[in-house]
Scaffold this active site. Structure first.
Site, short mmCIF file in Angstrom:
data_model
loop_
_atom_site.label_atom_id
_atom_site.label_comp_id
_atom_site.label_asym_id
_atom_site.label_seq_id
_atom_site.Cartn_x
_atom_site.Cartn_y
_atom_site.Cartn_z
N SER A 1 0.67 -1.39 -0.03
CA SER A 1 0.08 0.15 0.08
C SER A 1 0.75 1.31 -0.06
CB SER A 1 -0.97 0.06 1.18
OG SER A 1 -2.08 -0.95 0.98
N SER B 1 -6.01 3.10 4.68
CA SER B 1 -5.54 2.33 3.62
C SER B 1 -6.65 1.54 2.89
CB SER B 1 -4.33 1.29 4.02
OG SER B 1 -3.55 0.94 2.95
N LYS C 1 -0.04 3.60 -2.62
CA LYS C 1 -0.93 4.62 -2.78
C LYS C 1 -0.45 5.99 -2.72
CE LYS C 1 -4.24 1.18 -0.86
NZ LYS C 1 -4.68 0.46 0.43
#
Length: 345
Positions: free
Chosen positions: A112, A169, A115
């Site tokens: 993640s 997240s 991101k």
């Protein structure tokens, strides 16, 4: 009475099973029935990885490049610092000077932390005040994804979607943003979700190259493990440095908690996954301002973080560490970085 209790428990179990099966369908269909993956590198045959032990994923990763510029950047004498992470990097965010590195050019999986790049692409294409209507793309994410709790039909501002993606997240938020931007680039508001996501990942890779991340390939907007997706600690450091220049991103990642209020009256509470900014955590550090956690079976525990010093910011990249290691590794590097920057004239 006992029969009624057993009946209630049975119904709850069935409900949970059906719910999980519903979200698992996209992943199951890709793995068992040969359906093309949501993501595509070139030929639409590179699926998400639900079980890394059954896939020779390293065969999809090319040899990492090392330009003279990168070689020079990494030609520093490392301090005697030990970290659990497979790969790590510490950078003076003001000058871009590398202060510490470990396997900085070895391929890793971003999880993640990708991101951060997704957020940068979104901000290139959108105003934070734009309103996005959530579609069924939020149901495409694998069943074991982290979620913010978005539902089809919800209407949120881009800023709120960035919060939903960067704090808890939320993979659902990453998909919603990817579809919104992908359709913009395609100039087709009715483009199907998969086509929009593929277009968005193309924009991610273009952005990464612009930032000097030459040893990366992003296939998913949320960082979920996928065959052919990889990066390096050095590349994620380049991406992290750019994120520190964004007032929007740095404002969001400092938040411990927030609550989104939607037009239909529904509220969505959000909590930051970063223990370094949680005052109730044993790993809390008052100088830390973010940035992003990441966890998958292939990536391990990751954390890109930044801390304030009296001379500017220092950026730490921890990739593929242990559960506690990513916090301890980050604090160890950030402490060293703050010391170095405070002594430099």
């Amino acid at each position: 009475m006992k029969k009624n209790i057993n009946l209630i428990i049975s119904l709850l179990c069935i409900t949970v099973f059906v719910h999980n099966l519903f979200y698992a369908v996209p992943l199951i269909s890709q793995n068992l029935y040969g359906v093309q993956a949501v993501y595509a590198k070139a030929d639409d045959t590179l699926p998400l990885i639900s079980d890394g032990s059954s896939v020779d994923y390293m065969s999809y990763i090319p040899e990492m490049k090392c330009s003279r510029q990168v070689e020079k950047a990494l030609s520093v004498r490392n301090p005697e610092i030990s970290v659990d992470a497979k790969a790590a990097l510490l950078i003076d965010a003001k000058t871009g000077k590398v202060l510490y590195h470990k396997n900085a050019l070895e391929p890793i999986f971003p999880a993640s932390t990708a991101k951060i790049l997704t957020a940068l692409v979104v901000l290139d294409w959108c105003k934070t005040s734009e309103v996005v209507k959530i579609g069924n793309e939020v149901n495409l994410i694998p069943y074991d994804s982290s979620r913010a709790g978005l539902r089809a039909g919800d209407k949120l501002k881009v800023y709120n979607l960035l919060e939903a993606m960067l704090l808890p997240s939320g993979n659902d938020a990453a998909y919603a943003l990817a579809v919104h931007v992908g359709r913009k680039e395609l100039k087709d508001n009715k483009a199907d979700a998969m086509s929009a996501i593929r277009e968005f990942t193309r924009l991610m890779n273009d952005k990464a190259r612009d930032l000097g991340a030459e040893n990366s390939c992003f296939i998913s907007p949320d960082g979920y493990d996928a065959i052919g997706q990889y990066s390096t600690a050095y590349d994620m450091g380049r991406i992290g440095l750019q994120a520190l220049k964004s007032k929007t991103i740095t404002k969001i990642v400092k938040e411990r908690t927030t609550t989104i209020k939607m037009a239909n009256g529904r509220t969505l509470p959000l909590w930051n996954t970063n223990a370094l900014i949680n005052k109730d955590s044993v790993w809390y550090e008052s100088h830390v301002i973010g940035l992003k956690t990441g966890t998958t079976s292939l990536a391990g525990r990751c954390l890109i973080s930044a801390a304030q010093t009296d001379k500017g910011l220092v950026l730490s990249v921890i990739m593929n560490s242990s559960s506690q290691g990513r916090w301890n590794d980050s604090l160890r590097l950030l402490k060293y970085g703050r010391k170095v920057m405070s002594t430099n004239k």
